[in-house]
Design an enzyme around this catalytic site. Sequence first.
Site, PDB file in Angstrom:
ATOM      1  N   LYS A 113      14.236 -17.778 -16.439  1.00 12.53           N
ATOM      2  CA  LYS A 113      14.736 -16.464 -15.981  1.00 12.53           C
ATOM      3  C   LYS A 113      15.845 -15.980 -16.900  1.00 12.53           C
ATOM      4  CE  LYS A 113      12.262 -15.011 -13.792  1.00 12.53           C
ATOM      5  NZ  LYS A 113      11.206 -15.930 -13.869  1.00 12.53           N
ATOM      6  N   ASN A 157      -0.423  -0.053   6.265  1.00 12.60           N
ATOM      7  CA  ASN A 157       0.218  -0.877   5.245  1.00 12.60           C
ATOM      8  C   ASN A 157       0.781  -2.084   5.987  1.00 12.60           C
ATOM      9  OD1 ASN A 157       1.566  -1.936   3.139  1.00 12.60           O
ATOM     10  ND2 ASN A 157       3.099  -0.308   2.964  1.00 12.60           N
ATOM     11  N   GLY A 158       0.430  -3.303   5.545  1.00 17.04           N
ATOM     12  CA  GLY A 158       0.968  -4.498   6.222  1.00 17.04           C
ATOM     13  C   GLY A 158      -0.157  -5.462   6.558  1.00 17.04           C
ATOM     14  N   ARG A 212       3.371   1.296  -7.321  1.00 16.87           N
ATOM     15  CA  ARG A 212       3.408   0.154  -6.384  1.00 16.87           C
ATOM     16  C   ARG A 212       2.203  -0.739  -6.573  1.00 16.87           C
ATOM     17  NH1 ARG A 212       6.332   1.925  -1.407  1.00 16.87           N
ATOM     18  NH2 ARG A 212       5.087   0.428  -0.265  1.00 16.87           N
ATOM     19  N   CYS A 216       0.851  -1.201   0.000  1.00 15.51           N
ATOM     20  CA  CYS A 216       0.000   0.000   0.000  1.00 15.51           C
ATOM     21  C   CYS A 216       0.881   1.244   0.000  1.00 15.51           C
ATOM     22  CB  CYS A 216      -0.850  -0.007   1.255  1.00 15.51           C
ATOM     23  SG  CYS A 216      -1.763  -1.532   1.456  1.00 15.51           S
ATOM     24  N   GLU A 261      12.980 -23.211 -13.819  1.00 10.04           N
ATOM     25  CA  GLU A 261      12.756 -21.776 -13.536  1.00 10.04           C
ATOM     26  C   GLU A 261      14.030 -20.981 -13.798  1.00 10.04           C
ATOM     27  OE1 GLU A 261      10.442 -19.924 -13.374  1.00 10.04           O
ATOM     28  OE2 GLU A 261      11.151 -18.119 -12.404  1.00 10.04           O
ATOM     29  N   GLU A 283      14.600 -15.195 -20.620  1.00  7.96           N
ATOM     30  CA  GLU A 283      13.586 -14.158 -20.837  1.00  7.96           C
ATOM     31  C   GLU A 283      14.143 -12.749 -20.607  1.00  7.96           C
ATOM     32  OE1 GLU A 283      10.094 -13.830 -18.336  1.00  7.96           O
ATOM     33  OE2 GLU A 283      11.116 -14.814 -16.703  1.00  7.96           O
ATOM     34  N   TRP A 326      -3.382  -2.045  -1.543  1.00  4.58           N
ATOM     35  CA  TRP A 326      -3.179  -3.308  -2.270  1.00  4.58           C
ATOM     36  C   TRP A 326      -3.807  -4.371  -1.375  1.00  4.58           C
ATOM     37  CZ3 TRP A 326      -1.154  -5.302  -6.772  1.00  4.58           C
ATOM     38  CH2 TRP A 326      -0.802  -6.642  -6.776  1.00  4.58           C
ATOM     39  N   LYS A 375       3.663  -8.584 -18.847  1.00  6.07           N
ATOM     40  CA  LYS A 375       3.649  -9.030 -17.449  1.00  6.07           C
ATOM     41  C   LYS A 375       2.551 -10.069 -17.233  1.00  6.07           C
ATOM     42  CE  LYS A 375       4.680  -9.419 -13.176  1.00  6.07           C
ATOM     43  NZ  LYS A 375       5.832 -10.323 -12.869  1.00  6.07           N
ATOM     44  N   HIS A 377      20.220 -38.965 -23.384  1.00  3.32           N
ATOM     45  CA  HIS A 377      19.257 -39.407 -24.414  1.00  3.32           C
ATOM     46  C   HIS A 377      19.184 -38.416 -25.563  1.00  3.32           C
ATOM     47  CE1 HIS A 377      18.038 -42.717 -21.876  1.00  3.32           C
ATOM     48  NE2 HIS A 377      18.047 -41.875 -20.864  1.00  3.32           N
TER      49      HIS A 377
HETATM   50  C1  AGP Z   1       7.872 -15.358 -15.712  1.00  3.55           C
HETATM   51  O1  AGP Z   1       9.010 -14.628 -15.335  1.00  3.55           O
HETATM   52  C2  AGP Z   1       7.030 -14.633 -16.730  1.00  3.55           C
HETATM   53  N1  AGP Z   1       6.653 -13.337 -16.284  1.00  3.55           N
HETATM   54  C3  AGP Z   1       5.854 -15.478 -17.207  1.00  3.55           C
HETATM   55  O2  AGP Z   1       6.302 -16.785 -17.502  1.00  3.55           O
HETATM   56  C4  AGP Z   1       4.700 -15.617 -16.172  1.00  3.55           C
HETATM   57  O3  AGP Z   1       5.127 -16.397 -15.106  1.00  3.55           O
HETATM   58  C5  AGP Z   1       3.508 -16.300 -16.866  1.00  3.55           C
HETATM   59  O4  AGP Z   1       3.085 -15.478 -17.936  1.00  3.55           O
HETATM   60  C6  AGP Z   1       2.330 -16.550 -15.924  1.00  3.55           C
HETATM   61  O5  AGP Z   1       1.853 -15.334 -15.407  1.00  3.55           O
HETATM   62  P1  AGP Z   1       0.838 -15.412 -14.154  1.00  3.55           P
HETATM   63  O6  AGP Z   1       1.607 -15.998 -13.024  1.00  3.55           O
HETATM   64  O7  AGP Z   1       0.408 -13.993 -13.925  1.00  3.55           O
HETATM   65  O8  AGP Z   1      -0.299 -16.295 -14.556  1.00  3.55           O
END
Ligand code: AGP
Length: 608
Positions: free
Chosen positions: A485, A100-101, A27, A2, A481, A488, A74, A603, A504
């Site tokens: 990272k 906030n919290g 934020r 928040c 993961e 991307e 938030w 995002k 394989h």
């Molecule tokens: C991960 O770093 C990416 N931003 C992307 O893979 C993301 O995790 C995926 O699009 C899913 O988004 P969500 O968790 O909002 O569903």
Amino acid sequence: MCGIMGYIGERAAIPVLLDGLSRLEYRGYDSAGVAVAHDGTVHVRKAAGKLSRLREILERDPVPGNVGIGHTRWATHGQPTDTNAHPHTDESGRFVVIHNGIIENFLPLREELASRGHRLSSDTDTELLAHLIEEEYRGDLVEATRRAVRRASGAYALVVLCAQEPHRIVAVRMISPLVVGFGQGEMLLASDIPALLPYTRDVLVVNDGELVVLTREGVQLESLEGGTVSRSRMHVTWTAEQAERGGFPHFMLKEIYEQPRALQETLMGRLDGDGPVVLEDVHLDAAFARALNKIWITGCGTAYHAGLVGRYLFERVLHLPTEADYAHELRYRDPLVRAGDLVVAISQSGETADTLAAARLCRSRGARVLAVTNVVGSTLSREADDVLYTRAGPEIAVASTKAYLTMLVGQVLLMLYLGSLRGNLRADRARQLVEELAVLPRKVQEILNHPAPVEALAREVADSEHVYFIGRGLDYAVAMEGSLKLKEISYVHSEAMPAGELKHGTLALVTPGTPVVVVLTQAHVYEKTVSGLQEVKARGARVVAVAYEDDPEIGKLADRVLRIPRTDDLLSPVLAAVPLQLLAYWVARERGHDIDQPRNLAKSVTVE
Ligand code: AGP
């Protein structure tokens, strides 16, 4: 997280409050409100939605006065509605708070106040604070606030206005940030420095357990236990943009470093006492849990990778058949989902189209949908039967970090919750896991305190064309993961696979100098994974291991070792992922890319 803004001085408070809150919009928030003390009353205006809606309300119904507080919320407790927006007041309206919290003992406090006749009008934990202050008030707002916060546990930045004492603003900090700004004949308060910069660059950061009394003349700093505190001001040289990132060069790095606090908030109020974990928005009962035949986990990208961890946990500990699949695969493969199955749909945004579609499909076949999400009021949270909020706070960088780590902890909490309902998780084992969960934030902080090895490694691998990530079991889930990272945000081609799969086919691609990251935390497959490491080493690969700090062997096997504190093998993904997040970040830095907004990516993928 928040946004908080406070003002006391000669100007009209409302324009300053709205301007400050608008500088905190990055934020993320879902409602906003202000309160101004004037003519013996504190006037409150608040609404769900964006600041623009609050501005409209204030234009129609202005509030004069030059002492005020403002808030952007938030949501963590209670949906984003007009009623749940801050500020909140006691029944008399004399005491007005913004916060906030998270108040950890929210439930018992709520019952205690209701039993004494307090009528609560919102679903929030914040409103309780106004009622507590009202109960403790004997003519001194500072003492009433001090006594009230002693009864609340958790994380908070709390700011209070009182109709009888319009000449001052009282605030308290416990974990959530709070900063004081020194103006000319005016004083300001905010949750973050950007809100203060147009008015002053002379600030004072409030520390945990400190209480602040703001008047036109200045600020008095006290400890909650009593006694004054002296602290010198800080002159801020950041630009507004730098200040939004808390002084970090990118939101992604800021969010990586926010992970200890994000994990603390995920755990807050959920590991109470010796009993099962407390999941306030999950309402499964023992009958359902014992009759459960299968768990499905679904999500996309990082959320799917978090689900891979959940799959191992649920199968290993709950002995429940569990399947994890990409949402964009699950929704089209006519899955054999049955009534009584549990579907764990994971999504930071709660708006990813494929994940929503997969969850809807499963629900239409009679499954119960439990959402693991970071956004209160998101589509997924509203359509699910149960919700486990990760409480990571707004995640601005496209590359998910703190949301991922809190998704992992959320699934550990769910595992403990289901294990207790099903009665097949030994109490001593559950206690062991709870105790280790509670110290994970500190162990993540330990990793973050020593970034140098990762930064050095990033410089070594930044020019690589291909990087491979391998591991077995939970280590494979982390390798997936780590690989995402890296690619991307650095645009270096990367691929993850189970360590056993290398021979394989993919081994053909390993040539002298190829970096191969081996995640090595799972004791029961350690030797097997070491053979995978030796396979690539024999082909000249540059081997980077992620391993426990007390692993005596790995230093002889790998060219570089990224060490993490020892933890329970079931919880190791929460730690092992952190060096890989940092590696991706520093490689992208070396290559000079736009880290927070990588090319071609969004995002949240709300389209199919
Ligand atoms: C991960 O770093 C990416 N931003 C992307 O893979 C993301 O995790 C995926 O699009 C899913 O988004 P969500 O968790 O909002 O569903």
